[in-house]
Design an enzyme around this catalytic site. Structure first.
Site, mmCIF file in Angstrom:
data_model
loop_
_atom_site.group_PDB
_atom_site.id
_atom_site.type_symbol
_atom_site.label_atom_id
_atom_site.label_comp_id
_atom_site.label_asym_id
_atom_site.label_seq_id
_atom_site.Cartn_x
_atom_site.Cartn_y
_atom_site.Cartn_z
ATOM 1 N N HIS A 1 0.823 -1.213 0.000
ATOM 2 C CA HIS A 1 0.000 0.000 0.000
ATOM 3 C C HIS A 1 0.856 1.261 0.000
ATOM 4 O O HIS A 1 0.499 2.251 -0.639
ATOM 5 C CB HIS A 1 -0.928 0.015 1.225
ATOM 6 C CG HIS A 1 -2.163 -0.810 1.060
ATOM 7 N ND1 HIS A 1 -2.195 -2.152 1.381
ATOM 8 C CD2 HIS A 1 -3.394 -0.494 0.595
ATOM 9 C CE1 HIS A 1 -3.411 -2.630 1.136
ATOM 10 N NE2 HIS A 1 -4.151 -1.651 0.653
ATOM 11 N N GLY A 2 1.955 1.244 0.737
ATOM 12 C CA GLY A 2 2.806 2.421 0.806
ATOM 13 C C GLY A 2 3.501 2.529 2.140
ATOM 14 O O GLY A 2 3.366 1.645 3.002
#
Length: 575
Positions: free
Chosen positions: A373-374
């Site tokens: 996702h990050g």
């Protein structure tokens, strides 16, 4: 480009960024392109591959201005293809996995260092989809090199015994309806679409015969379901365009919040959650609809009615999310294809033959999901909290829900109040469960959208930490004796259920089906065309097993150790 003034005007009119308007335009344009793609003959596979590659190139380069990003995705794809083709042995898929995840992490780091806004459309979104495809492809090829007896049913269905040529591989990687926002899927599914064998599924015995005597290229219902998703996507898009800014989580950390009443605070949080979800509903509905129009969504026929199903690549179940009465149902209905990827490419691959998954598999799955996702702290805050509420929901279902089910004793069950032929107690439990799911969901997603640590903590603080308070009260109560008391109340019910069951007789012939237990009515689809909307919105997304916990089950193990005393019989029983 010459169309930039047009998108600038649309941006001023809607309040969305020009690049976001271009993204939506690409998703909408995918529908007429999908109508062309579906008629490409099966004996011209290269035409289908080039169609996707060229279309995706147009979307990323001239339209979205991501020319360097396009070259980046192309380089990562060909490097992964080289790894899969040249490396033999069990380490191959892990080498490919760490390579694509490493590239993804570098992209996230550069985005963080550049302070790129979350609303800006850049290459990390398509790269996240590509990471799932490439790592899945590596595992599919690896499964094709293993003994078939060592594979489970899903691995047998997706294994690749022959490496596709580079053009076919790129056609899979850059399949135009899903390249921007997903969904991902296995290469075997793409191959069946190109050679049209995806439709070679016979209707179930006894299903009503089709009244359409024309020779159909694809099964009936493809356009209807595809344009239903297009309509839904546009409706949600319009709602978000009008209400998205008003229902932004940014307003919770803004200066106007302290001037509102507590009741307004609570209502506004619920409104923010709904507005945030409509953005994802819009883009995923559009993308899935275009995929269905190409034919790749076909998933056979309903076993009772023979009605076509188009949920093979479903990524979201809107009705399942908005009507979820448990956190399990909620998370199973959200970002379904990512759950499948985590389950098939991480969670199951770390389990040794004959062993059960444990802390190692849970931790690896959680880390993979978070890094995919990050790197923003908000993702980790949201995932950890989601794992907590999922654990609480599972315990409630196991220890509290049975009290609201009809008693095993027919005499006692007859005394229960009824509401539309369902016990009132169970209906009340479901309504309360739905309310708790929704209000806690709208709380825990705040960091997921705010991303930064300080705004996320500030937002939760202004919400009075209500979900974390509920979790803490639950854990303290269970450890203080509530678990023991609930179990003691369930024990007589279970014993009574065992003693009242008749002793089965030994029979060599199959038992006669119990007609009372046979499915009736709208089981896998409606019997009348007027019900098609209900059917198409409620078919389940996952056909093979359950979706993975949002945190890989990590918080289950952590909270179980906090709630119970490790090493005691009670703790072991809880496991």
């Amino acid at each position: 480009m010459f169309w930039d003034p047009l998108f600038d005007s649309i941006s001023e009119l809607t309040g969305a960024g020009a690049d976001q308007c271009k993204l939506i335009a690409a998703l909408i344009v995918s529908f007429p392109l999908a109508s062309i793609y579906v008629v490409i003959p099966a004996n011209r596979p290269n035409v289908a591959h080039w169609f996707s590659v060229i279309t995706t190139g147009f979307f990323l380069w001239p339209l979205l201005g991501l020319g360097k990003g396009m070259l980046q995705l192309l380089a990562i794809s060909m490097a992964t293809y080289t790894i899969v083709a040249s490396v033999r042995g069990p380490k191959m898929p892990w080498i490919a996995f760490f390579f694509v995840m490493g590239c993804m992490t570098i992209t996230h780091v550069l985005r963080a260092l550049g302070h790129v806004s979350v609303d800006r459309v850049e290459i990390s979104g398509p790269q996240m989809v590509l990471v799932m495809k490439l790592s899945t492809f590596a595992w599919n090829v690896h499964d094709g090199r293993r003994k078939i007896d060592d594979l489970d049913e899903s691995q047998k269905a997706t294994r690749l015994t022959k490496l596709p040529n580079p053009l076919a591989f790129l056609g899979y990687c850059f399949f135009f309806p899903s390249v921007l926002v997903g969904p991902s899927f296995e290469y075997a599914t793409y191959e069946k679409l190109v050679d049209k064998t995806i439709y070679h599924v016979a209707p179930p015995p006894g299903a009503p015969a089709s009244t359409d005597k024309r020779k159909r290229r694809t099964p009936k219902g493809r356009r209807r379901v595809a344009y239903l998703h297009l309509s839904l996507g546009l409706v949600f898009l319009a709602f978000y365009a009008v209400m998205g800014e008003r229902g932004s989580y940014e307003r919770i950390v803004g200066p106007e919040w302290p001037t509102w009443s507590h009741l307004t605070h609570f209502g506004f949080v619920q409104f923010c959650g709904l507005c945030a979800r409509t953005k994802y509903y819009a883009v995923w509905s559009l993308s899935e609809g275009a995929c269905i129009l190409t034919g790749i969504g076909f998933n056979g026929y309903g076993p009772h009615t023979g009605r076509t199903r188009w949920n093979r690549v479903r990524n979201i179940d809107i009705a399942g999310i908005e009507g979820a009465e448990s956190f399990k149902q909620l998370f199973d209905s959200w970002n379904c294809r990512t759950n499948v990827w985590l389950r098939d490419c991480v969670y199951k691959r770390l389990v040794k033959p004959g062993k059960k998954p444990g802390a190692t598999q849970s931790m690896a799955t959680f880390i993979t999901s978070a890094f995919w996702h990050g790197l923003a702290p908000g993702y980790y805050l949201a995932f950890v909290t989601a794992g907590m509420v999922q654990y609480v929901g599972r315990q409630l279902r196991r220890l509290v829900r049975p009290y609201f089910l009809p008693a095993d004793d027919p005499a006692a069950a007859a005394k229960l109040p009824k509401w539309h032929s369902q016990p009132l107690a169970k209906k009340t439990y479901d309504i309360v469960g739905w309310f708790l799911v929704q209000v806690n969901l709208n709380y825990l997603v705040a960091p997921f959208l705010l991303l930064e640590f300080k705004p996320s903590i500030k937002a939760w603080h202004r919400m009075h930490w209500y979900t974390h308070v509920l979790i803490a009260v639950f854990l303290i109560s269970m450890r203080a004796g509530l678990r023991k008391w609930l179990r003691s109340g369930l024990k007589p019910r279970r014993e009574k259920k065992v003693t009242t069951q008749p002793i089965p007789e030994l029979k060599l012939s199959p038992p006669t089906p119990d007609e009372a237990r046979q499915p009736k009515g709208d089981v896998d689809g409606p019997d009348h065309d007027v019900e098609w909307v209900k059917y198409d919105l409620n078919t389940h997304a996952l056909e093979e097993g359950e979706a993975l916990d949002i945190d890989g089950g990590l918080m289950d193990e952590v909270l179980t150790n906090l709630e119970t005393r490790p090493g005691t019989p009670h703790a072991k029983k809880n496991e």
